[in-house]
Design an enzyme around this catalytic site. Structure first.
Site: not given
Length: 341
Positions: A130, A244
Site C-alpha cells: 500500500c 496513509h
C-alpha cells in the site's frame, strides 16, 4: 461491453476483500459468477451484491473451478497455499499479499506506471504494498521529467494497514480514553496507538530497516524498472483510522523545473494536486488523511525544492496522502483486473 468473467475473491470478508467487492460494483466490472471465499468461520454468511445474494464459500482448491479471475486478499501463507491452485485450474490471479511480489516470474503492477507488464504474466500478477503504491503514483510523473535516482521517504501509516483488527483496536482505545477508562493490552500493534506513534512496521529486515521499509526500495525498483534506485525509508504507524500519508524527497539525474513538476502532477493519472498554502480552507492547502479516505486518488501537495541538495534543481520534496484500503490495495487490484479484459 466486455465479456463477463467469473470472479472469485479470496479473503472476501476482510477489510480489503470487502472493499474489492465494492470496487467491482463501482467500476461496473463485468462479473459473471461471483465466488466469495473465506475461512470456515465465515462460510455460509450471505452477502448482498448488485441485487444478488452470494453465500460465502470455503477457501479451498476446488472453489476455483471455472473461475476466470481471482482477486487475492488473504495473508501470505494462505496465498502461497491456494493461489497456485487457482492458476493450475486456469484462472488469472491478482494477489494483494506479499507472497509473490518479488518473484521474477510475477509482474508487480501499478496501472498508472507499468500496465504493460501485465502482458507477460504466467497466471499470477502481484499487487504492490500500500505505501509503495501511494508513494510511487506521484513519483512516476516526476521521474519522467528528470529520472529519479534516490528517494528519502517517511510514511505515516493508518491503523487500516493492520486490517479490521487494527482499526477496531484504535477505535476501542480512543473510546476508552474518552470515557476515562483503562486501555487494554494491545493486540494489533506493539503498543498503544491512540495518542501515540509507533516507529516500526514489520520485523527487522536489513541493516536496522524493517520489512515494510525495504518494500519501498525493492518493489519500487521492480515497478519502475529502476534496478539501481536508492531508497531510505522510515515507516511509522500513526493514530489515524484510514489513509496513509508520506513525506517524499526525490533526487534526479537531470534538473527539474518546479513549475514543470507541479504541472506534471496536476495532469498525472491517479493524482490530485492540492498545493495552495494561501487557500482559505486547510483542506485546499495540502493533502490530509481525513479528506483522502474513501476515494481513489493520491493527493499531492507541499511541492517544493529540496534545499538540502547541493544542486537544488535536482531535488524536489512533496507530501502525499492516499486511501490504504482503496488505491493502496483493493482499487489497484481491480484496475489490474480491468487490464486483463
Amino acid at each position: 461491453m466486455a465479456e463477463p468473467k467469473n470472479v472469485a475473491i479470496l479473503g472476501a470478508t476482510g477489510a480489503v476483500g470487502t472493499q474489492m467487492l465494492e470496487c467491482l460494483a463501482e467500476r461496473d466490472f463485468p462479473v459473471g459468477d461471483l465466488h466469495l471465499l473465506a475461512s470456515p468461520r465465515s462460510v455460509g454468511k450471505v452477502v448482498e451484491w448488485q441485487g444478488r445474494k452470494v453465500e460465502v464459500e470455503l477457501a479451498a482448491p476446488e472453489a476455483f473451478e471455472g473461475v476466470d479471475i481471482v482477486l487475492g486478499a488473504a495473508g501470505d501463507d494462505v496465498a502461497k497455499e491456494l493461489l497456485p491452485e487457482a492458476v493450475r485450474r486456469g484462472a488469472t490471479v491478482v494477489d494483494n499479499s506479499h507472497a509473490f511480489r518479488l518473484d521474477a516470474d510475477v509482474p508487480l503492477v501499478v496501472p498508472e506506471i507499468n500496465p504493460e507488464d501485465v502482458a507477460w504474466n504466467h497466471g499470477l500478477i502481484a499487487n504492490p504494498n500500500c505505501a509503495t503504491i501511494i508513494g510511487l503514483v506521484p513519483t512516476w510523473p516526476l521521474h519522467k521529467l528528470g529520472h529519479v535516482t534516490r528517494m528519502v521517504v517517511s510514511t505515516y501509516q493508518a491503523a487500516s494497514g493492520a486490517g479490521v483488527p487494527g482499526m477496531t483496536e484504535l477505535e476501542e482505545q480512543l473510546g476508552a480514553l474518552g470515557r476515562g477508562e483503562e486501555i487494554g493490552v494491545p493486540k494489533a500493534f506493539a503498543d498503544q496507538l491512540a495518542n501515540n506513534l509507533i516507529p516500526q512496521i514489520g520485523s527487522e529486515k536489513f541493516a536496522g530497516y524493517t520489512s515494510e521499509e525495504m518494500k519501498m526500495q525493492n518493489e519500487g525498483r521492480k515497478i519502475m524498472h529502476l534496478p539501481e534506485l536508492r531508497v531510505n525509508c522510515t515507516c511509522v504507524r500513526v493514530p489515524v483510522l484510514r489513509s496513509h500519508s508520506e513525506s517524499i524527497t526525490l533526487e534526479f539525474a537531470e534538473p527539474v523545473e518546479l513549475d514543470a513538476a507541479r504541472e506534471a502532477l496536476a495532469c498525472a493519472p491517479g493524482v490530485k494536486l492540492v498545493d495552495d498554502l494561501a487557500a482559505e480552507k486547510a483542506c485546499d492547502r495540502f493533502p490530509m488523511p481525513l479528506y483522502t479516505s474513501d476515494q481513489d486518488l493520491v493527493w499531492v501537495g507541499r511541492v517544493r525544492r529540496d534545499i538540502s541538495n547541493p544542486d537544488e534543481a535536482r531535488g524536489i520534496t512533496f507530501w502525499c496522502c492516499g486511501d490504504q484500503i482503496r488505491k493502496g490495495a483493493a482499487t489497484n487490484a481491480v484496475q489490474i483486473a480491468e487490464l486483463l479484459l
